[in-house]
Design an enzyme around this catalytic site. Structure first.
Site, PDB file in Angstrom:
ATOM      1  N   CYS A 149       3.811  -4.552 -13.867  1.00  0.00           N
ATOM      2  CA  CYS A 149       3.904  -4.079 -15.233  1.00  0.00           C
ATOM      3  C   CYS A 149       4.677  -4.613 -15.697  1.00  0.00           C
ATOM      4  O   CYS A 149       5.738  -5.267 -15.725  1.00  0.00           O
ATOM      5  CB  CYS A 149       4.138  -2.523 -14.270  1.00  0.00           C
ATOM      6  SG  CYS A 149       3.332  -1.865 -13.305  1.00  0.00           S
ATOM      7  N   ARG A 208       1.851 -10.283 -16.935  1.00  0.00           N
ATOM      8  CA  ARG A 208       2.346  -8.947 -15.746  1.00  0.00           C
ATOM      9  C   ARG A 208       1.466  -7.794 -15.012  1.00  0.00           C
ATOM     10  O   ARG A 208       1.886  -7.479 -13.792  1.00  0.00           O
ATOM     11  CB  ARG A 208       3.887  -8.650 -16.156  1.00  0.00           C
ATOM     12  CG  ARG A 208       4.931  -9.141 -16.593  1.00  0.00           C
ATOM     13  CD  ARG A 208       6.804  -8.555 -16.840  1.00  0.00           C
ATOM     14  NE  ARG A 208       6.673  -8.144 -15.983  1.00  0.00           N
ATOM     15  CZ  ARG A 208       7.682  -8.718 -14.775  1.00  0.00           C
ATOM     16  NH1 ARG A 208       8.302  -9.509 -15.172  1.00  0.00           N
ATOM     17  NH2 ARG A 208       8.495  -7.917 -14.069  1.00  0.00           N
ATOM     18  N   TRP A 267       0.123  -3.207 -13.638  1.00  0.00           N
ATOM     19  CA  TRP A 267      -0.353  -3.607 -12.365  1.00  0.00           C
ATOM     20  C   TRP A 267      -0.590  -2.079 -11.365  1.00  0.00           C
ATOM     21  O   TRP A 267       0.452  -1.869 -10.598  1.00  0.00           O
ATOM     22  CB  TRP A 267       0.324  -4.276 -11.834  1.00  0.00           C
ATOM     23  CG  TRP A 267      -0.370  -5.525 -10.677  1.00  0.00           C
ATOM     24  CD1 TRP A 267      -1.015  -6.247 -10.902  1.00  0.00           C
ATOM     25  CD2 TRP A 267      -0.530  -4.938  -9.571  1.00  0.00           C
ATOM     26  NE1 TRP A 267      -1.811  -7.060  -9.771  1.00  0.00           N
ATOM     27  CE2 TRP A 267      -1.528  -6.401  -8.664  1.00  0.00           C
ATOM     28  CE3 TRP A 267       0.805  -4.288  -8.117  1.00  0.00           C
ATOM     29  CZ2 TRP A 267      -1.281  -6.000  -6.992  1.00  0.00           C
ATOM     30  CZ3 TRP A 267       0.291  -4.810  -7.329  1.00  0.00           C
ATOM     31  CH2 TRP A 267      -0.303  -5.507  -6.672  1.00  0.00           C
ATOM     32  N   ASN A 316       7.955   0.493 -13.882  1.00  0.00           N
ATOM     33  CA  ASN A 316       7.271  -0.583 -13.421  1.00  0.00           C
ATOM     34  C   ASN A 316       8.466  -0.191 -11.202  1.00  0.00           C
ATOM     35  O   ASN A 316       9.723  -0.371 -11.868  1.00  0.00           O
ATOM     36  CB  ASN A 316       8.244  -2.254 -14.159  1.00  0.00           C
ATOM     37  CG  ASN A 316       7.875  -3.168 -13.188  1.00  0.00           C
ATOM     38  OD1 ASN A 316       7.128  -3.276 -12.475  1.00  0.00           O
ATOM     39  ND2 ASN A 316       8.329  -3.749 -12.866  1.00  0.00           N
ATOM     40  N   GLY A 317       7.473  -0.989 -10.660  1.00  0.00           N
ATOM     41  CA  GLY A 317       7.824  -0.485  -8.949  1.00  0.00           C
ATOM     42  C   GLY A 317       7.336   0.488  -8.228  1.00  0.00           C
ATOM     43  O   GLY A 317       6.335   0.846  -8.540  1.00  0.00           O
ATOM     44  N   GLU A 325      -2.177 -25.809  -1.929  1.00  0.00           N
ATOM     45  CA  GLU A 325      -1.649 -25.988  -2.937  1.00  0.00           C
ATOM     46  C   GLU A 325      -3.512 -25.511  -3.715  1.00  0.00           C
ATOM     47  O   GLU A 325      -3.569 -24.575  -4.900  1.00  0.00           O
ATOM     48  CB  GLU A 325      -0.500 -25.874  -3.634  1.00  0.00           C
ATOM     49  CG  GLU A 325      -0.148 -25.894  -5.156  1.00  0.00           C
ATOM     50  CD  GLU A 325      -0.083 -24.256  -5.441  1.00  0.00           C
ATOM     51  OE1 GLU A 325      -0.253 -23.293  -4.837  1.00  0.00           O
ATOM     52  OE2 GLU A 325      -0.040 -24.344  -7.153  1.00  0.00           O
ATOM     53  N   LYS A 375      -5.037 -22.224  -5.511  1.00  0.00           N
ATOM     54  CA  LYS A 375      -5.291 -22.571  -7.108  1.00  0.00           C
ATOM     55  C   LYS A 375      -7.309 -22.177  -6.895  1.00  0.00           C
ATOM     56  O   LYS A 375      -7.031 -21.033  -7.511  1.00  0.00           O
ATOM     57  CB  LYS A 375      -5.105 -23.774  -7.521  1.00  0.00           C
ATOM     58  CG  LYS A 375      -3.505 -24.126  -7.466  1.00  0.00           C
ATOM     59  CD  LYS A 375      -2.857 -23.497  -8.806  1.00  0.00           C
ATOM     60  CE  LYS A 375      -2.490 -22.401  -8.190  1.00  0.00           C
ATOM     61  NZ  LYS A 375      -0.812 -22.263  -8.045  1.00  0.00           N
ATOM     62  N   GLU A 405      -7.325 -18.301  -6.174  1.00  0.00           N
ATOM     63  CA  GLU A 405      -7.279 -16.759  -7.503  1.00  0.00           C
ATOM     64  C   GLU A 405      -7.712 -16.928  -8.219  1.00  0.00           C
ATOM     65  O   GLU A 405      -7.953 -16.331  -9.318  1.00  0.00           O
ATOM     66  CB  GLU A 405      -5.579 -17.586  -6.859  1.00  0.00           C
ATOM     67  CG  GLU A 405      -4.833 -18.405  -7.631  1.00  0.00           C
ATOM     68  CD  GLU A 405      -3.254 -18.624  -7.978  1.00  0.00           C
ATOM     69  OE1 GLU A 405      -3.098 -17.617  -8.381  1.00  0.00           O
ATOM     70  OE2 GLU A 405      -3.309 -19.532  -8.155  1.00  0.00           O
ATOM     71  N   HIS A 428      -9.849 -29.966  15.652  1.00  0.00           N
ATOM     72  CA  HIS A 428      -9.008 -28.403  16.924  1.00  0.00           C
ATOM     73  C   HIS A 428      -9.848 -26.921  16.200  1.00  0.00           C
ATOM     74  O   HIS A 428      -9.828 -26.062  16.635  1.00  0.00           O
ATOM     75  CB  HIS A 428      -8.084 -28.694  16.936  1.00  0.00           C
ATOM     76  CG  HIS A 428      -7.296 -29.313  17.043  1.00  0.00           C
ATOM     77  ND1 HIS A 428      -7.012 -29.838  18.023  1.00  0.00           N
ATOM     78  CD2 HIS A 428      -6.148 -30.438  16.707  1.00  0.00           C
ATOM     79  CE1 HIS A 428      -6.219 -30.773  18.884  1.00  0.00           C
ATOM     80  NE2 HIS A 428      -6.159 -31.139  17.832  1.00  0.00           N
ATOM     81  N   LYS A 485       1.513 -11.833 -12.154  1.00  0.00           N
ATOM     82  CA  LYS A 485       2.312 -12.737 -12.003  1.00  0.00           C
ATOM     83  C   LYS A 485       3.890 -12.573 -11.251  1.00  0.00           C
ATOM     84  O   LYS A 485       3.861 -12.922 -10.308  1.00  0.00           O
ATOM     85  CB  LYS A 485       2.847 -13.112 -13.403  1.00  0.00           C
ATOM     86  CG  LYS A 485       3.854 -13.972 -13.422  1.00  0.00           C
ATOM     87  CD  LYS A 485       3.395 -15.631 -14.005  1.00  0.00           C
ATOM     88  CE  LYS A 485       3.738 -16.732 -13.603  1.00  0.00           C
ATOM     89  NZ  LYS A 485       3.599 -17.708 -13.459  1.00  0.00           N
TER      90      LYS A 485
HETATM   91  C1  F6R Z   1       0.161 -18.543  -7.725  1.00  0.00           C
HETATM   92  C2  F6R Z   1       1.015 -18.009  -7.865  1.00  0.00           C
HETATM   93  C3  F6R Z   1       2.426 -17.560  -6.184  1.00  0.00           C
HETATM   94  C4  F6R Z   1       3.570 -17.786  -6.315  1.00  0.00           C
HETATM   95  C5  F6R Z   1       4.192 -16.172  -5.934  1.00  0.00           C
HETATM   96  C6  F6R Z   1       6.019 -16.405  -5.584  1.00  0.00           C
HETATM   97  O1  F6R Z   1      -0.385 -19.634  -8.444  1.00  0.00           O
HETATM   98  O2  F6R Z   1       1.462 -18.105  -9.011  1.00  0.00           O
HETATM   99  O3  F6R Z   1       1.695 -17.386  -5.495  1.00  0.00           O
HETATM  100  O4  F6R Z   1       4.178 -18.710  -6.568  1.00  0.00           O
HETATM  101  O5  F6R Z   1       4.031 -14.354  -6.187  1.00  0.00           O
HETATM  102  O6  F6R Z   1       6.447 -16.532  -6.869  1.00  0.00           O
HETATM  103  P1  F6R Z   1       7.836 -16.331  -7.764  1.00  0.00           P
HETATM  104  O7  F6R Z   1       7.700 -17.685  -7.772  1.00  0.00           O
HETATM  105  O8  F6R Z   1       7.491 -16.119  -8.785  1.00  0.00           O
HETATM  106  O9  F6R Z   1       8.537 -16.080  -6.400  1.00  0.00           O
END
Ligand code: F6R
Length: 614
Positions: A2, A27, A75, A101-102, A484, A488, A491, A507, A609
């Site tokens: 949010c 966000r 969100w 937000n929250g 990673e 990527k 998502e 395994h 985010k």
């Molecule tokens: C993936 C991504 C998330 C963040 C995770 C932690 O691309 O961006 O997995 O890495 O939500 O976020 P931060 O680093 O802001 O604590």
């Protein structure tokens, strides 16, 4: 999670607020809304879906001009993303409007109480109870500031609330507990937002707020108090980036721009970290050398991409310092009752500095008297503020929901931490540390070389548009890179992708391999030949079962050529630093594959985010 904006000044509040929401849309983008104060009444609109839907509605039915207003991009937590669950929410008589937000944890009790006394709540959200409670206080004669203090005292959970009162066109009032809020300080105007990006086009002066504070902004003043009304203070600071950093600069996506910013972000994160004699200095670390010498265990805690940076860090830190290092998902950390002492160093990695799971983990660590060091990209955010020490990364704003430059700069900070501990504790000689620092300084150019060859990765992504499943294999520091790469792809491209430690394949997971299945293989550099050769064996194993191998290997490593269906070259680096370069083709691949599939790369479905709820 949010985005919220508040404005009071001379400009059109609608444009300032909607523009702010545009910069905060990363966000959350389930719905958006705005409310303005107009001559004793509240006017506004709110729509399910992305901000573009609100834009369209406002263009079709313009609001009257007003210089005070609030807005929200959501969100969803409580209630599906519909028009009536969109924020702002209003009290019973439509006098007060609020954005949030929250999560208000005691909302069910408060809702029952309100309904018991005749209130009619229209949405499924937790937020609406706050609107009703605020309005009741205001109708009883309180100012909006007093009302906010009273209501904040009653709420449990995490919240930032921003509110306006139809009969007071001078002030916007906010409260914060465990959710982000920052004040933008202008001339004859002031701003409230979840993140400075919302107002960076208007002012770069900001005020950081503490927990459990209420802030009132008018055109010419900002007043801060605690929830009981006692005066409190925020901390003023200057934002060291400007509007251009928060725009796409000719790229189709923020994410692609941020991938290409990595050479600069890595270079900036290395700036000023050593003195003329080459000794590392991490002035911001705020912990004495004695305290660092006493550390007998390190626990790195983080989520998602930041967690994978932590996994790489473990290899480097243990190797350079010989201090045992564990890496733990932040949301698991406190529930397993970890063994923490005064000599445990908990390292929390977070790009946003607001991730609720990571925040709760460091609070738990502090309760157990462990020392906490944050690695963070966002100045003034909650995690570094609540930590004993901090290493800031200098990636600049990361707006694409998928983290890219956040990851590589987190790696840099972890390397610096490991080397600094080795220097303080004498576990590595000065020339050994200097050699790694020199290699780090060479990494931006190497990253640039990988990016210069982006077209070959894009070609591969276009070719694999129809792939249903992609695997990623790595060993040692290349294993987190594989994880990673898979994250990527999941998502952004919404296809099945998994990362494995190459040795684990036999395994069980090798059963997944089908003829033609794309398998990315991250090959460690030669130098640790036993590691390199084991990885090459892993490639042979999947190839023998029909996999299409996409091999990421050092320039000059000819030994992999017979086993690679596709070869992606990265400049030669040492084993521990290779992740910095090796992750780039995987980021480029995911970005391009999602683009050709027609997905919104910057705003993938179901995500946000900054995850400010647990
Ligand atoms: C993936 C991504 C998330 C963040 C995770 C932690 O691309 O961006 O997995 O890495 O939500 O976020 P931060 O680093 O802001 O604590």
């Amino acid at each position: 999670m949010c985005g919220i904006v508040g404005y009071v000044g001379e400009q059109s509040a609608e444009s300032v607020v909607v523009e702010g929401l545009r910069r905060l849309e990363y966000r959350g983008y389930d719905s958006a809304g705005v409310v303005l104060v107009d001559d004793g009444r509240l006017v506004g609109d709110k729509r399910a879906g992305k901000l573009a839907n609100l834009d369209k509605a406002l263009a079709e039915a313009p609001l009257p001009r007003s210089t005070i207003g609030i807005g929200h991009t959501r969100w969803a937590t409580h209630g599906p993303p519909t028009d009536h669950n969109a924020h702002p929410h209003r009290g019973q008589q439509g006098r007060v409007a609020v954005v949030h937000n929250g999560i208000i944890e005691n909302f069910a009790v408060l809702r029952a109480e309100l309904e018991g006394s005749g209130a009619e709540l229209l949405s499924d959200t937790d937020t609406e109870v706050a609107a009703h409670l605020l309005e009741r206080e205001v109708l009883a004669g309180c100012t909006l500031t007093e009302a906010m203090q009273a209501v904040a005292r009653r709420l449990e959970g995490a919240f930032t609330l921003v509110a306006v009162d139809a009969e007071d066109d001078t002030r916007v009032v906010a409260a914060r507990r465990n959710s982000p809020l920052v004040v933008g300080l202008g001339e004859g105007e002031n701003f409230l937002a979840s993140d400075v990006a919302a107002f960076i086009g208007h002012t770069r002066q900001a005020l950081e707020l503490g927990q459990d504070q209420v802030v009132t902004i008018t055109r010419d003043a900002v007043e801060v108090s605690d929830f009981s009304g006692a005066p409190a203070e925020g901390k003023e600071y200057h934002v060291d980036w400007d509007l251009t950093a928060a725009e796409k600069g000719g790229f189709d996506w923020f994410m692609r721009k941020e991938i290409f910013e990595q050479p600069r972000a890595v270079a900036d994160s290395l700036l000023g970290r050593h003195d003329d004699t080459g000794r590392l200095q991490l002035d911001e670390i705020r912990m004495s050398e004695d305290e660092l010498r006493d550390v007998d265990k390190i626990i790195i805690t983080a989520c998602g991409t930041a967690f994978y940076a932590g996994l790489v860090a473990k290899y480097a830190i243990e190797h350079w310092t010989r201090i045992p290092c564990e890496v733990e998902l932040a949301h698991e950390f406190r529930y397993r009752d970890p063994i923490l002492t005064r000599d445990t160093l908990v390292v929390a990695i977070s790009q946003s500095g607001e991730t609720a799971d990571t925040l709760m983990a460091i609070r738990h660590a502090k309760e157990q008297r462990a020392k906490v060091l944050a690695i963070c990209n966002t100045n003034g955010s909650t995690i570094p503020r609540e930590s004993d020490a901090v290493i800031y990364t200098h990636a600049g704003p990361e707006i694409g929901v998928a983290s890219t430059k956040g990851f590589t700069t987190q790696l840099v900070a972890c390397y610096l931490l490991g080397l600094f501990l080795a220097q303080v504790r004498g576990t590595r000689f000065g020339d050994e540390i200097a050699a790694v620092v020199d290699e780090l300084a060479a990494m931006p150019d190497r990253l640039q070389q990988v990016l210069d060859d982006a077209e070959s990765v894009y070609g591969l992504a276009r070719e694999l548009e129809g792939a249903r499943s992609v695997l990623f294999l790595g060993r040692h520091a290349g294993y987190p890179v594989a994880l990673e790469g898979a994250l990527k792809l999941k998502e952004l491209a919404y296809i099945h992708a998994e990362g494995f430690a190459a040795g684990e394949l036999k395994h069980g997971p090798i059963a997944l391999i089908e003829p033609g299945m794309p398998v990315f293989c991250i090959v460690p550099p030669r130098g640790r030949d036993f590691l390199h050769d084991k990885m090459v064996s892993g490639i042979q194993e999947v190839r023998a079962r029909g996999a299409r191998t996409i091999v990421v290997a050092d320039e000059g490593d000819t030994s992999v050529e017979p086993y690679a269906d596709v070869l992606l070259r990265v400049p030669r680096s040492s084993t521990l630093l290779q992740p910095l370069a090796a992750v780039l083709p995987l980021q480029l691949f995911a970005c391009e594959l999602a683009t050709v599939k027609g997905h919104d790369v910057d705003q993938p479905r179901n995500l946000a985010k900054s995850v400010t709820v647990e």
